[in-house]
Design a protein around this motif. Structure first.
Motif, short mmCIF file in Angstrom:
data_model
loop_
_atom_site.label_atom_id
_atom_site.label_comp_id
_atom_site.label_asym_id
_atom_site.label_seq_id
_atom_site.Cartn_x
_atom_site.Cartn_y
_atom_site.Cartn_z
N PHE A 26 -2.17 -30.26 -30.29
CA PHE A 26 -1.70 -30.91 -31.52
C PHE A 26 -1.77 -32.42 -31.28
O PHE A 26 -1.71 -32.88 -30.14
CB PHE A 26 -0.27 -30.47 -31.89
N PRO A 27 -1.93 -33.20 -32.36
CA PRO A 27 -2.05 -34.65 -32.19
C PRO A 27 -0.77 -35.30 -31.66
O PRO A 27 0.33 -34.98 -32.09
CB PRO A 27 -2.35 -35.15 -33.60
N VAL A 28 -0.96 -36.20 -30.70
CA VAL A 28 0.14 -36.97 -30.11
C VAL A 28 -0.31 -38.42 -30.03
O VAL A 28 -1.45 -38.69 -29.65
CB VAL A 28 0.50 -36.46 -28.69
N SER A 29 0.58 -39.35 -30.39
CA SER A 29 0.26 -40.76 -30.20
C SER A 29 1.42 -41.44 -29.47
O SER A 29 2.57 -41.00 -29.56
CB SER A 29 -0.04 -41.46 -31.53
N LEU A 30 1.08 -42.48 -28.73
CA LEU A 30 2.06 -43.21 -27.95
C LEU A 30 1.75 -44.70 -28.11
O LEU A 30 0.63 -45.13 -27.86
CB LEU A 30 1.99 -42.80 -26.48
N GLY A 31 2.75 -45.45 -28.57
CA GLY A 31 2.54 -46.88 -28.77
C GLY A 31 1.47 -47.17 -29.81
O GLY A 31 0.76 -48.16 -29.70
N GLY A 32 1.34 -46.30 -30.80
CA GLY A 32 0.35 -46.49 -31.85
C GLY A 32 -1.06 -46.06 -31.48
O GLY A 32 -1.98 -46.18 -32.28
N GLN A 33 -1.25 -45.53 -30.28
CA GLN A 33 -2.57 -45.07 -29.82
C GLN A 33 -2.61 -43.54 -29.80
O GLN A 33 -1.75 -42.92 -29.19
CB GLN A 33 -2.86 -45.55 -28.40
N ALA A 34 -3.61 -42.99 -30.43
CA ALA A 34 -3.77 -41.54 -30.38
C ALA A 34 -4.26 -41.13 -29.00
O ALA A 34 -5.15 -41.78 -28.43
CB ALA A 34 -4.78 -41.09 -31.44
#
Length: 127
Positions: A26-34
């Protein structure tokens, strides 16, 4: 003969789908980065801040996140204790909101995000 060939093709495709490595279910992003899917782990390309926002696009009621520091070989640091984040009824939080209240120091990490019976494994760096 055609049916036998078709049977082998379908069997091979099913086996590949069953055993294929999917580090990002599933999609995950961290600090605005995918996070970008990869083998064996997905990865966030650029370093993030210690209070970066984590966003998980999953419909699970409870999302559990374990964060472990890793070595240069992307293996958990021996003797390290994972930081835990819980997202209950929400899909976003900041990575400094750990259960023990401690901020993660600069370094390399692996994050395991569990939701809906699936696990995403993501490498990232805190600057």
């Amino acid at each position: 003969m055609k049916r036998l060939l078709l049977f082998f093709i379908i069997s091979a495709a099913f086996s590949y789908a069953l055993f294929a490595s999917d580090s990002l279910p599933f999609p995950v992003s961290l600090g605005g980065q995918a996070a970008k899917d990869g083998t064996p782990f997905a990865k966030v390309q650029n370093p993030v801040t210690a209070d970066a926002e984590l966003a998980v696009e999953s419909k699970g009621d409870m999302i559990i996140v374990n964060v472990n520091p890793v070595t240069a070989k992307n293996e958990p640091v021996p003797g390290s204790t994972p930081a835990v984040l819980l997202l209950q009824g929400k899909t976003k939080t900041n990575i400094d909101k750990t259960m023990d209240g401690k901020k993660l120091p600069a370094g390399n990490y692996i994050m395991r995000v569990v939701s809906g019976g699936k696990t995403a494994s993501i490498l990232f760096t805190i600057k």
